[in-house]
Design a protein around this motif. Structure first.
Motif, PDB file in Angstrom:
ATOM      1  N   GLY A 226      12.758   1.566   0.153  1.00  0.00           N
ATOM      2  CA  GLY A 226      11.377   1.970   0.113  1.00  0.00           C
ATOM      3  C   GLY A 226      10.496   0.787   0.481  1.00  0.00           C
ATOM      4  O   GLY A 226      10.964  -0.352   0.585  1.00  0.00           O
ATOM      5  N   TYR A 227       9.199   1.042   0.663  1.00  0.00           N
ATOM      6  CA  TYR A 227       8.284  -0.028   1.064  1.00  0.00           C
ATOM      7  C   TYR A 227       8.256  -1.162   0.035  1.00  0.00           C
ATOM      8  O   TYR A 227       8.333  -2.345   0.385  1.00  0.00           O
ATOM      9  CB  TYR A 227       6.879   0.539   1.270  1.00  0.00           C
ATOM     10  N   ALA A 228       8.166  -0.825  -1.242  1.00  0.00           N
ATOM     11  CA  ALA A 228       8.117  -1.858  -2.279  1.00  0.00           C
ATOM     12  C   ALA A 228       9.425  -2.626  -2.346  1.00  0.00           C
ATOM     13  O   ALA A 228       9.441  -3.856  -2.519  1.00  0.00           O
ATOM     14  CB  ALA A 228       7.797  -1.234  -3.635  1.00  0.00           C
ATOM     15  N   GLU A 229      10.556  -1.919  -2.200  1.00  0.00           N
ATOM     16  CA  GLU A 229      11.871  -2.583  -2.215  1.00  0.00           C
ATOM     17  C   GLU A 229      12.020  -3.503  -1.016  1.00  0.00           C
ATOM     18  O   GLU A 229      12.587  -4.603  -1.124  1.00  0.00           O
ATOM     19  CB  GLU A 229      12.983  -1.535  -2.194  1.00  0.00           C
ATOM     20  N   LEU A 230      11.526  -3.071   0.137  1.00  0.00           N
ATOM     21  CA  LEU A 230      11.604  -3.891   1.342  1.00  0.00           C
ATOM     22  C   LEU A 230      10.815  -5.183   1.158  1.00  0.00           C
ATOM     23  O   LEU A 230      11.287  -6.272   1.519  1.00  0.00           O
ATOM     24  CB  LEU A 230      11.070  -3.104   2.536  1.00  0.00           C
ATOM     25  N   LEU A 231       9.647  -5.085   0.567  1.00  0.00           N
ATOM     26  CA  LEU A 231       8.837  -6.272   0.309  1.00  0.00           C
ATOM     27  C   LEU A 231       9.555  -7.224  -0.643  1.00  0.00           C
ATOM     28  O   LEU A 231       9.594  -8.441  -0.422  1.00  0.00           O
ATOM     29  CB  LEU A 231       7.484  -5.864  -0.272  1.00  0.00           C
TER      30      LEU A 231
ATOM     31  N   ARG B 242       0.810  -1.216   0.000  1.00  0.00           N
ATOM     32  CA  ARG B 242       0.000   0.000   0.000  1.00  0.00           C
ATOM     33  C   ARG B 242       0.846   1.269   0.000  1.00  0.00           C
ATOM     34  O   ARG B 242       0.504   2.252  -0.643  1.00  0.00           O
ATOM     35  CB  ARG B 242      -0.925  -0.023   1.219  1.00  0.00           C
ATOM     36  N   HIS B 243       1.983   1.235   0.689  1.00  0.00           N
ATOM     37  CA  HIS B 243       2.794   2.457   0.792  1.00  0.00           C
ATOM     38  C   HIS B 243       3.873   2.545  -0.283  1.00  0.00           C
ATOM     39  O   HIS B 243       4.616   3.542  -0.327  1.00  0.00           O
ATOM     40  CB  HIS B 243       3.402   2.559   2.192  1.00  0.00           C
ATOM     41  N   GLY B 244       3.995   1.496  -1.099  1.00  0.00           N
ATOM     42  CA  GLY B 244       4.779   1.525  -2.327  1.00  0.00           C
ATOM     43  C   GLY B 244       6.110   2.225  -2.297  1.00  0.00           C
ATOM     44  O   GLY B 244       7.093   1.710  -1.777  1.00  0.00           O
ATOM     45  N   GLU B 245       6.157   3.425  -2.878  1.00  0.00           N
ATOM     46  CA  GLU B 245       7.421   4.113  -3.116  1.00  0.00           C
ATOM     47  C   GLU B 245       7.883   4.960  -1.943  1.00  0.00           C
ATOM     48  O   GLU B 245       8.950   5.576  -2.006  1.00  0.00           O
ATOM     49  CB  GLU B 245       7.288   5.005  -4.366  1.00  0.00           C
TER      50      GLU B 245
END
Length: 485
Positions: free
Chosen positions: A30-35, A15-18
């Motif tokens: 970033g959130y997407a990179e962490l995932l 949800r928090h993406g970038e």
């Protein structure tokens, strides 16, 4: 039973993406990179899972982006993360591995894990600077995890052994959500965290709690000096500072003139914060310190929202608190389930109404909690509970020691520390006793103040006289080094 935390983290990170999620001195994600990184690391862990069981993965490292990746990876792989204080000694780590039936260990490559790790399976890659090792098998039976358990954390129990607290995913989720709601945490917040993520102060306020609204988490490892604090605050423009009282005292002694421009909230917990320090910190920086009271077994409990006045604040959402003559009792949505490695001990502290007996004494005044002492013998040093009987027992095993008593005292700065008065034979030194303690105890359990005497002073019924022992600490005629290492 379907796990709660993997789905919750997946939703939050997606949800928090970038947005920026987490950073340390080596970099950020970033959130997407962490995932993405956590899922890749989860695939590596899954190749080493125990058939038919959830892997028990101990995280034994200091704060870093890699630590957060490893924590999430364990959850995504269907395992259970065991958050081990990096200050625990190899001896304590070995006891934990055997008591809890650990399978894998995520650690710094230079960590002393030879006593429990057979081989390293991975280093670098998705785990960054951390290594993953297989924990060797022990002859003792492996304790059964509750079906709902998704995270395990440790506390120094009344027996002196680190007790492993089992938490359901629902409890971990509630702790984070109620903290975020009760303290007004938002997506605009940038959290500078100087407490170890294995500790409740950081775990409850700065991990899932930060990610729920889309805030950013900024980590520091190593000795948290006042200079390092200011540097991190300036580089991240942090709005929240999370630290133990000792760090605020260090900042006050340094009296910084800059670095706090963006900080709106400073959070303190784990040990009493002196009123003079709180007032002076706010005078120097313009930032109020908000006291927070939590118990390892029950999660975050109160928060002083106004940052002014004495006391530890009002109960957070989901918390019910009672102050009686028998001490402080709490019931919370973030309550642990039991001790994995100490059957029945946790349950004995929970009454028929589901309230946990904290061991603290205090009262509620105008809805605000005020602590007045402890009902148990544990010593609180820097937010860590220490059993002085355990320390005295270790000292008595040192060559040339006749007897020993450990207790809480104030160091040269007026801060609580662990002291010990030791009756010894001629030739025993304070340094030799510290070395002996360090061989089996984590560093925070090694006495900061040592006095060496010919015999332990006793009262009229033959028990050690704490009053006379305390006087010995300032007696220049006694031997030993009274100052902290």
């Amino acid at each position: 039973m379907r796990a709660v935390l993997p789905d919750l983290f997946t939703d939050v990170l997606t949800r928090h993406g970038e947005r920026l999620a987490v950073s340390d001195a080596a970099g950020s994600l970033g959130y997407a990179e962490l995932l993405q990184r956590a899922r890749a690391a989860a695939d590596t862990l899954a190749r080493h899972e125990v058939p038919g069981e959830r892997s028990r993965v101990a995280l034994y490292a200091t704060n870093s982006v890699d630590y957060v990746v490893s924590y999430l990876a364990t959850l995504f792989a269907g395992g259970v993360p065991f958050l081990v204080d990096s200050a625990f000694s190899p001896f304590d780590l070995s006891r934990i591995a055997e008591d809890c039936g650990l399978d894998l260990l995520v650690h710094a490559p230079g960590a002393d894990v030879h006593a429990i790790a057979d081989e390293a399976h991975a280093a670098g890659g998705e785990f960054g600077a951390l290594a993953v090792s297989r924990v060797r098998s022990f002859d003792t039976p492996r304790p059964h995890l509750l079906d709902a358990t998704e995270v395990c954390r440790f506390t120094s129990g009344s027996t002196g052994r680190p007790n492993c607290i089992e938490f359901s995913g629902a409890a971990v989720s509630a702790a984070a959500a109620n903290w975020a709601k009760g303290t007004g945490l938002s997506a605009d917040d940038r959290i500078a965290c100087f407490a170890a993520l294995s500790n409740g102060l950081a775990f409850n306020t700065s991990l899932l709690a930060a990610f729920l609204p889309g805030a950013s988490l900024h980590l520091s490892s190593g000795l948290p000096t006042a200079t390092r604090v200011v540097r991190l605050l300036e580089s991240t423009e942090a709005t929240r500072l999370v630290a133990f009282p000792a760090l605020y005292e260090s900042i006050v002694r340094r009296a910084p003139k800059e670095g706090f421009a963006a900080v709106r909230t400073a959070i303190s917990s784990g040990a009493p914060l002196r009123e003079t320090v709180r007032e002076e910190f706010t005078r120097l920086t313009g930032v109020p310190i908000h006291n927070y009271y939590g118990v390892a077994e029950a999660g975050p409990l109160t928060y002083a929202a106004d940052g002014a006045g004495s006391g530890l604040g009002a109960p957070l959402p989901g918390v019910h608190l009672l102050a009686t003559e028998q001490g402080i009792r709490v019931r919370s949505e973030s309550m642990g389930s039991r001790y994995l490695n100490a059957p029945g001990v946790f349950e004995e502290r929970v009454d028929a109404e589901g309230y946990y007996h904290t061991g603290d004494q205090g009262h509620l005044r105008d809805g605000t909690l005020h602590l007045t002492g402890r009902t148990s013998r544990l010593v609180n040093v820097g937010g860590r509970k220490i059993d002085p009987i355990e320390i005295a027992d270790v000292l008595r095993t040192a060559p040339g020691v006749l007897d020993a008593v450990a207790f809480e005292a104030d160091n040269q700065h007026g801060d609580p520390t662990l002291a010990a008065v030791v009756a010894v034979e001629t030739g025993v030194s304070a340094q030799s006793l510290r070395t002996h303690c360090a061989a089996t105890l984590p560093s925070f359990k090694v006495p900061g103040i040592l006095r060496l005497v010919d015999r332990i002073p006793a009262n009229s019924i033959g028990k050690p006289s704490i009053e006379r022992l305390r006087r010995l600490l300032s007696d220049p005629q006694s031997t030993g080094d009274p100052q902290s290492n």
